[in-house]
Design an enzyme around this catalytic site. Sequence first.
Site, PDB file in Angstrom:
ATOM      1  N   ASP A  34      41.674  39.207  38.136  1.00 46.51           N
ATOM      2  CA  ASP A  34      40.657  38.828  39.121  1.00 46.51           C
ATOM      3  C   ASP A  34      40.817  37.363  39.536  1.00 46.51           C
ATOM      4  O   ASP A  34      41.273  36.536  38.747  1.00 46.51           O
ATOM      5  CB  ASP A  34      39.264  39.062  38.500  1.00 46.51           C
ATOM      6  CG  ASP A  34      38.174  39.108  39.552  1.00 46.51           C
ATOM      7  OD1 ASP A  34      38.500  39.100  40.757  1.00 46.51           O
ATOM      8  OD2 ASP A  34      36.990  39.144  39.166  1.00 46.51           O
ATOM      9  N   GLY A  35      40.398  37.072  40.752  1.00 42.63           N
ATOM     10  CA  GLY A  35      40.359  35.682  41.208  1.00 42.63           C
ATOM     11  C   GLY A  35      41.425  35.322  42.237  1.00 42.63           C
ATOM     12  O   GLY A  35      41.571  34.151  42.594  1.00 42.63           O
ATOM     13  N   GLY A  37      41.485  35.995  45.448  1.00 43.62           N
ATOM     14  CA  GLY A  37      40.855  35.515  46.681  1.00 43.62           C
ATOM     15  C   GLY A  37      40.381  34.076  46.536  1.00 43.62           C
ATOM     16  O   GLY A  37      40.616  33.231  47.419  1.00 43.62           O
ATOM     17  N   ARG A  38      39.742  33.776  45.409  1.00 44.42           N
ATOM     18  CA  ARG A  38      39.247  32.407  45.192  1.00 44.42           C
ATOM     19  C   ARG A  38      40.389  31.409  45.060  1.00 44.42           C
ATOM     20  O   ARG A  38      40.312  30.289  45.533  1.00 44.42           O
ATOM     21  CB  ARG A  38      38.344  32.354  43.947  1.00 44.42           C
ATOM     22  CG  ARG A  38      36.906  32.742  44.256  1.00 44.42           C
ATOM     23  CD  ARG A  38      36.148  33.097  43.018  1.00 44.42           C
ATOM     24  NE  ARG A  38      36.545  34.411  42.531  1.00 44.42           N
ATOM     25  CZ  ARG A  38      36.249  34.877  41.319  1.00 44.42           C
ATOM     26  NH1 ARG A  38      35.575  34.121  40.476  1.00 44.42           N
ATOM     27  NH2 ARG A  38      36.611  36.095  40.971  1.00 44.42           N
ATOM     28  N   TRP A  39      41.456  31.845  44.423  1.00 49.39           N
ATOM     29  CA  TRP A  39      42.638  30.973  44.289  1.00 49.39           C
ATOM     30  C   TRP A  39      43.127  30.554  45.677  1.00 49.39           C
ATOM     31  O   TRP A  39      43.401  29.390  45.931  1.00 49.39           O
ATOM     32  CB  TRP A  39      43.736  31.724  43.525  1.00 49.39           C
ATOM     33  CG  TRP A  39      44.982  30.936  43.283  1.00 49.39           C
ATOM     34  CD1 TRP A  39      45.273  30.161  42.197  1.00 49.39           C
ATOM     35  CD2 TRP A  39      46.123  30.856  44.155  1.00 49.39           C
ATOM     36  NE1 TRP A  39      46.524  29.600  42.331  1.00 49.39           N
ATOM     37  CE2 TRP A  39      47.072  30.009  43.534  1.00 49.39           C
ATOM     38  CE3 TRP A  39      46.445  31.404  45.405  1.00 49.39           C
ATOM     39  CZ2 TRP A  39      48.307  29.706  44.098  1.00 49.39           C
ATOM     40  CZ3 TRP A  39      47.671  31.090  45.978  1.00 49.39           C
ATOM     41  CH2 TRP A  39      48.586  30.256  45.324  1.00 49.39           C
ATOM     42  N   HIS A  51      46.874  37.303  46.593  1.00 47.07           N
ATOM     43  CA  HIS A  51      47.410  38.565  46.059  1.00 47.07           C
ATOM     44  C   HIS A  51      48.929  38.462  45.874  1.00 47.07           C
ATOM     45  O   HIS A  51      49.476  38.966  44.900  1.00 47.07           O
ATOM     46  CB  HIS A  51      47.075  39.730  46.985  1.00 47.07           C
ATOM     47  CG  HIS A  51      45.597  40.004  47.100  1.00 47.07           C
ATOM     48  ND1 HIS A  51      44.770  40.049  45.997  1.00 47.07           N
ATOM     49  CD2 HIS A  51      44.797  40.229  48.177  1.00 47.07           C
ATOM     50  CE1 HIS A  51      43.530  40.309  46.382  1.00 47.07           C
ATOM     51  NE2 HIS A  51      43.517  40.402  47.700  1.00 47.07           N
ATOM     52  N   SER A  79      41.184  49.243  42.781  1.00 47.84           N
ATOM     53  CA  SER A  79      40.128  50.139  42.321  1.00 47.84           C
ATOM     54  C   SER A  79      39.694  51.075  43.443  1.00 47.84           C
ATOM     55  O   SER A  79      39.971  50.811  44.625  1.00 47.84           O
ATOM     56  CB  SER A  79      38.918  49.334  41.830  1.00 47.84           C
ATOM     57  OG  SER A  79      38.157  48.889  42.935  1.00 47.84           O
ATOM     58  N   GLU A  81      36.965  51.254  44.582  1.00 50.90           N
ATOM     59  CA  GLU A  81      35.998  50.514  45.408  1.00 50.90           C
ATOM     60  C   GLU A  81      36.703  49.509  46.343  1.00 50.90           C
ATOM     61  O   GLU A  81      36.097  49.004  47.288  1.00 50.90           O
ATOM     62  CB  GLU A  81      34.999  49.745  44.533  1.00 50.90           C
ATOM     63  CG  GLU A  81      33.976  50.625  43.827  1.00 50.90           C
ATOM     64  CD  GLU A  81      34.565  51.469  42.700  1.00 50.90           C
ATOM     65  OE1 GLU A  81      35.449  50.963  41.982  1.00 50.90           O
ATOM     66  OE2 GLU A  81      34.166  52.638  42.566  1.00 50.90           O
ATOM     67  N   ARG A  85      37.303  46.727  51.309  1.00 49.71           N
ATOM     68  CA  ARG A  85      37.782  45.429  51.807  1.00 49.71           C
ATOM     69  C   ARG A  85      38.311  45.566  53.240  1.00 49.71           C
ATOM     70  O   ARG A  85      38.613  46.680  53.686  1.00 49.71           O
ATOM     71  CB  ARG A  85      38.872  44.901  50.881  1.00 49.71           C
ATOM     72  CG  ARG A  85      38.316  44.614  49.513  1.00 49.71           C
ATOM     73  CD  ARG A  85      39.328  44.013  48.581  1.00 49.71           C
ATOM     74  NE  ARG A  85      38.657  43.716  47.323  1.00 49.71           N
ATOM     75  CZ  ARG A  85      38.939  42.702  46.535  1.00 49.71           C
ATOM     76  NH1 ARG A  85      39.893  41.870  46.847  1.00 49.71           N
ATOM     77  NH2 ARG A  85      38.271  42.502  45.430  1.00 49.71           N
ATOM     78  N   LEU A 145      58.037  48.780  26.258  1.00 52.14           N
ATOM     79  CA  LEU A 145      56.676  48.570  26.784  1.00 52.14           C
ATOM     80  C   LEU A 145      56.325  49.585  27.873  1.00 52.14           C
ATOM     81  O   LEU A 145      57.118  49.819  28.787  1.00 52.14           O
ATOM     82  CB  LEU A 145      56.569  47.151  27.369  1.00 52.14           C
ATOM     83  CG  LEU A 145      55.246  46.818  28.054  1.00 52.14           C
ATOM     84  CD1 LEU A 145      54.187  46.450  27.028  1.00 52.14           C
ATOM     85  CD2 LEU A 145      55.408  45.679  29.041  1.00 52.14           C
TER      86      LEU A 145
END
Length: 254
Positions: A34-35, A37-39, A51, A79, A81, A85, A145
């Site tokens: 998360d974050g 957009g703020r970045w 992104h 997600s 949801e 956007r 992994l």
Amino acid sequence: MFERFFQHADEDNEGSHISIDPNNIPSHIAIIMDGNGRWAKNKGLPRVAGHREGMKVINKIVKKANTLSVQYLTLYAFSTENWKRPKTEVDFLMRLPQQFLSKELPALKENNVRVRVMGDESVLPEYTRRAVEQAVLETKENTGLVLNFALNYGSRHELVRMVKDISEDVKNEQLSVNNIDEELISNKLLTCDLPDPDLLIRTSGEMRLSNFMLWQLAYSEFWFTNVLWPDFTDKDLEEAVKTYQQRKRRYGGV
Ligand code: FPP
């Protein structure tokens, strides 16, 4: 009570002075990235730049998780949801798997990583679906992994699907109600072949689950950081693992 207080006070130091115990590595780490957009906003850039930068971080974190011998890494990439956007942002996000995999798939294969996807793929654009399906196919024999992308994933959607699936089995008399137990439910989820996450990480200071793995995270340890996803480094992953190693997992016992 005091013991608990000091345990949390220690966590504030984030244990940077101690080293990682190789015998207590979380087998499955799940991350809410998360974050972005703020970045971007902080830098005066369009949201999609966050992104793009966030995508670059994935590679570093996969490498670090592999070095630490983490066995499963689940990343919340999109997600159910996130369709709300703006279309330009959704379109950009849908291009990322293709961009990421066209560049990184050879290295993932070389590092024995197995790519896996969970979510409703049916509504993804053809180019997104094709890119992930190719990665899943080309890495299916790998034994290292497991990199599990949650793509168009929503936990409530997953649970509704599971309930319908079980109801059908009961209706068709393939299953008796008495045989419905936790194990059966786990086996009907999109994570049926994965253990539950040991550690959940969420970046950017938000402290909520946002419809992510609600059943599977029942006993996971949570680690939140204010660091925005594009700034997240392998040192931050180390901090999360060290903090995890200081926790006492009791699963409801004493
Ligand atoms: C949340 O940040 C982030 C997302 C919805 C997308 C996460 C996707 C990536 C990091 C790249 C995915 C790459 C691949 C290869 C699948 P936000 O936009 O909600 O940030 P904000 O809360 O600051 O606005």
